[in-house]
Design an enzyme around this catalytic site. Structure first.
Site, PDB file in Angstrom:
ATOM      1  N   GLU A 234       0.840  -1.210   0.000  1.00  0.00           N
ATOM      2  CA  GLU A 234       0.000   0.000   0.000  1.00  0.00           C
ATOM      3  C   GLU A 234       0.876   1.261   0.000  1.00  0.00           C
ATOM      4  OE1 GLU A 234      -3.969   0.053   1.795  1.00  0.00           O
ATOM      5  OE2 GLU A 234      -3.186   1.575   3.144  1.00  0.00           O
TER       6      GLU A 234
ATOM      7  N   ARG B 259      -3.239  34.783 -16.494  1.00  0.00           N
ATOM      8  CA  ARG B 259      -3.797  35.738 -15.517  1.00  0.00           C
ATOM      9  C   ARG B 259      -2.864  36.947 -15.429  1.00  0.00           C
ATOM     10  NH1 ARG B 259      -8.042  37.889 -12.680  1.00  0.00           N
ATOM     11  NH2 ARG B 259      -7.345  38.634 -10.646  1.00  0.00           N
TER      12      ARG B 259
ATOM     13  N   GLN C 235       8.411  36.776  -9.620  1.00  0.00           N
ATOM     14  CA  GLN C 235       9.276  35.661  -9.224  1.00  0.00           C
ATOM     15  C   GLN C 235       8.656  34.812  -8.106  1.00  0.00           C
ATOM     16  OE1 GLN C 235      13.166  36.778  -7.750  1.00  0.00           O
ATOM     17  NE2 GLN C 235      14.095  35.320  -9.140  1.00  0.00           N
TER      18      GLN C 235
END
Ligand code: FAD
Length: 381
Positions: free
Chosen positions: A244, A270, A281
Site C-alpha cells: 500500500e 492571468r 518571481q
C-alpha cells in the site's frame, strides 16, 4: 540506468488517462458534496482492468509488474479528479487482493480473487481500532478458537469501503499480551452472522470513498477464513501495508502533474499589474517548487516499483515514498490554491477539494511520523 517507461507501459498509461477523463470525471463537485461513492466508476475501472493489475491472469487479473501498475495508477490520478474512488480501489487492491494472493490458500484465491478483479466484490480492511491506531498490534479485537472455528469480538474503526464492501480482511488477537505474535488475519464475507457495519464516518476529504466502523460480536468463522497462519497475521498485515505504501500515492502523483499544468496555464494567462502573474518571481518560484516535488515524487514511486519488480527489499523506500509524496502533495495543493488567488479558494476550481483529499495521505497507511520511525529504524539510528 534507463528512466523510460516501455512503449507498452506508455500506451497503457495513455489509455488510462483517456479512460479516466472520459469515464471518471463527471459531476465531481456534486458527488463530493453528497459523499457519493460511484458504483458505476468502480465497475468501469474493473472492466478497464485496474483492480486486477497486479493479479496473475489465472485469477482474473493481467499479471502486470509493479512499474506498469504504478504507471496506470499515475495515469488514472492525472485523468480523474475522483481521488475518493481511486483511494477506495487502492485500499481494495492492497489490503484484500494482494494479501490473498500472497498468503491465501488455493481455495481462497479461487473463491475471491476473480471477483475482486472483475469488481463484483468490494474489499475492505479492518485493522485500526479506537485505541489501536499507529500501535496497531495493540489491538483488542479478540480471537477465540473453538474446535474448527474462530470467534471474533471487537470494534474496528476508519474502515474504508465498509458501507459498500462484500469482503473484509479483519485482524484480531489470540491474546493482547502476545503483541504482534498473537495477531490472526481473516477474510470474512459480508452477511456473516456477528459481523455488522457500524456508524458511517464523515471526513474532511476523500468523501466519495465511504468509511464506517465494523463491529464483530460473537462472529464465528470457519478455520478456512484464516488469512495466513494462526498467530502470523502481523506478517500478512505488514505485507499489505508494504504494497500500500509503495503504490497508493501513484494516483496523487498524477494529480500533482495535473495541478502543475493548470498552474502554469494560469500563471501565463492571468494578468495583474499589466503582466502575467508568472512573471512575478514569487509566483514562478511556487511553480518551480511544484515541478521539483512532482519530479522527485515520480522518480521515487518508479524506483520502488523497480525494486519490487527485482524482488529487492523496498520497506524503507516505501516508507520514504509514503512520507515524501504525501507531504509534497499537501504542499503542492496549497501552492495551487495560492497561485489561483481567491478563485483557488472557491469550490468551483476544485483545488480546495484536492487539498482536503491530500491531507488524508499523511495519515492513512501509517502517519508521517510512523514513516519517519520506519526510516530511522532502517538507518539503525
Ligand atoms: C482516510 C483514511 C482511511 C483509512 N482507512 C483505514 C482502513 O481502511 N482500515 C484501517 O484499519 N484503518 C484505516 N485508517 C486508519 C489509519 O491507519 C490510522 O488513522 C493511522 O494508522 C493513525 O492511527 P490513529 O488515527 O489512531 O492515530 P494515533 O496513532 O492515535 O496517532 C495520533 C498522533 O500521534 C502520532 N504518533 C503515534 N505514535 C507515534 C510514534 N510512535 N512516534 C511518533 N508519533 C506518533 C501520530 O503520528 C499522530 O500524529 C484510515 C485513516 C484515514 C485518515
Amino acid at each position: 540506468m534507463d528512466f523510460d517507461l516501455t512503449a507498452e507501459q506508455l500506451s497503457l498509461q495513455k489509455a488510462a488517462i483517456d479512460f479516466a477523463r472520459a469515464e471518471l470525471s463527471s459531476d465531481m463537485i456534486r458527488r463530493d458534496a453528497e459523499r457519493a461513492f460511484s458504483h458505476d466508476g468502480w465497475k468501469k475501472c474493473a472492466a478497464f482492468g485496474v483492480h486486477g493489475l497486479p493479479i496473475p491472469e489465472e485469477f482474473g487479473g493481467s499479471g502486470s509488474d509493479p512499474v506498469t501498475t504504478v504507471a496506470v495508477m499515475e495515469g488514472l490520478g492525472y485523468g480523474s479528479p475522483d481521488q475518493g474512488l481511486l483511494f477506495s480501489i487502492n485500499a481494495h487492491m492492497w489490503t484484500n487482493s494482494i494479501p490473498l494472493l500472497i498468503y491465501g490458500t488455493a481455495e481462497q484465491k479461487q473463491k475471491y480473487l476473480p471477483g475482486l478483479c472483475d469488481g463484483s466484490l468490494i474489499g475492505a480492511n479492518g485493522a485500526s481500532e479506537p485505541n489501536a491506531g499507529s500501535d496497531v498490534f495493540s489491538m483488542r479485537t479478540r480471537v477465540t478458537k473453538s474446535g474448527n472455528e474462530y470467534i471474533l469480538d471487537g470494534t474496528k474503526t476508519f474502515v474504508t469501503n465498509a458501507p459498500v464492501a462484500d469482503l473484509f480482511a479483519v485482524y484480531g488477537t489470540l491474546d493482547p499480551k502476545l503483541g504482534a505474535t498473537g495477531i490472526c488475519g481473516f477474510i470474512i464475507e459480508k452477511g456473516t452472522p456477528g459481523l455488522s457495519v457500524g456508524k458511517k464516518m464523515d471526513k474532511m476529504g476523500l468523501r466519495t470513498s465511504p468509511m464506517a466502523e465494523l463491529v464483530l460480536e460473537n462472529c464465528r468463522v470457519p478455520a478456512a477464513a484464516l488469512l495466513g497462519r494462526e498467530g502470523r497475521g502481523a506478517e500478512v498485515f505488514s505485507c499489505s501495508m508494504g504494497w500500500e505504501r509503495a503504490c497508493i500515492l501513484a494516483t496523487c502523483v498524477g494529480t500533482m502533474r495535473r495541478q502543475l499544468e493548470r498552474c502554469i496555464d494560469y500563471a501565463r494567462t492571468r494578468k495583474q499589474f499589466g503582466q502575467p502573474i508568472g512573471k512575478f518571481q514569487s509566483v514562478a518560484n511556487r511553480i518551480v517548487d511544484m515541478k521539483l516535488r512532482y519530479e522527485t515524487a515520480r522518480l521515487m514511486i518508479y524506483k520502488v516499483g523497480w525494486l519490487m519488480q527485482k524482488n529487492k527489499s523496498a520497506d524503507m523506500d516505501a516508507a520514504m515514498i509514503k512520507l515524501y509524496v504525501s507531504e509534497a502533495f499537501v504542499k503542492s495543493c496549497l501552492d495551487a490554491v495560492q497561485i489561483h488567488g481567491g478563485s483557488g479558494f472557491m469550490t468551483e476550481l476544485e483545488f480546495e477539494r484536492e487539498l482536503r483529499d491530500s491531507v488524508g495521505s499523511t495519515l492513512y497507511s501509517g502517519t508521517t511520523e510512523i514513516q519517519r520511525n520506519i526510516i530511522a529504524r532502517g538507518l539503525r539510528i
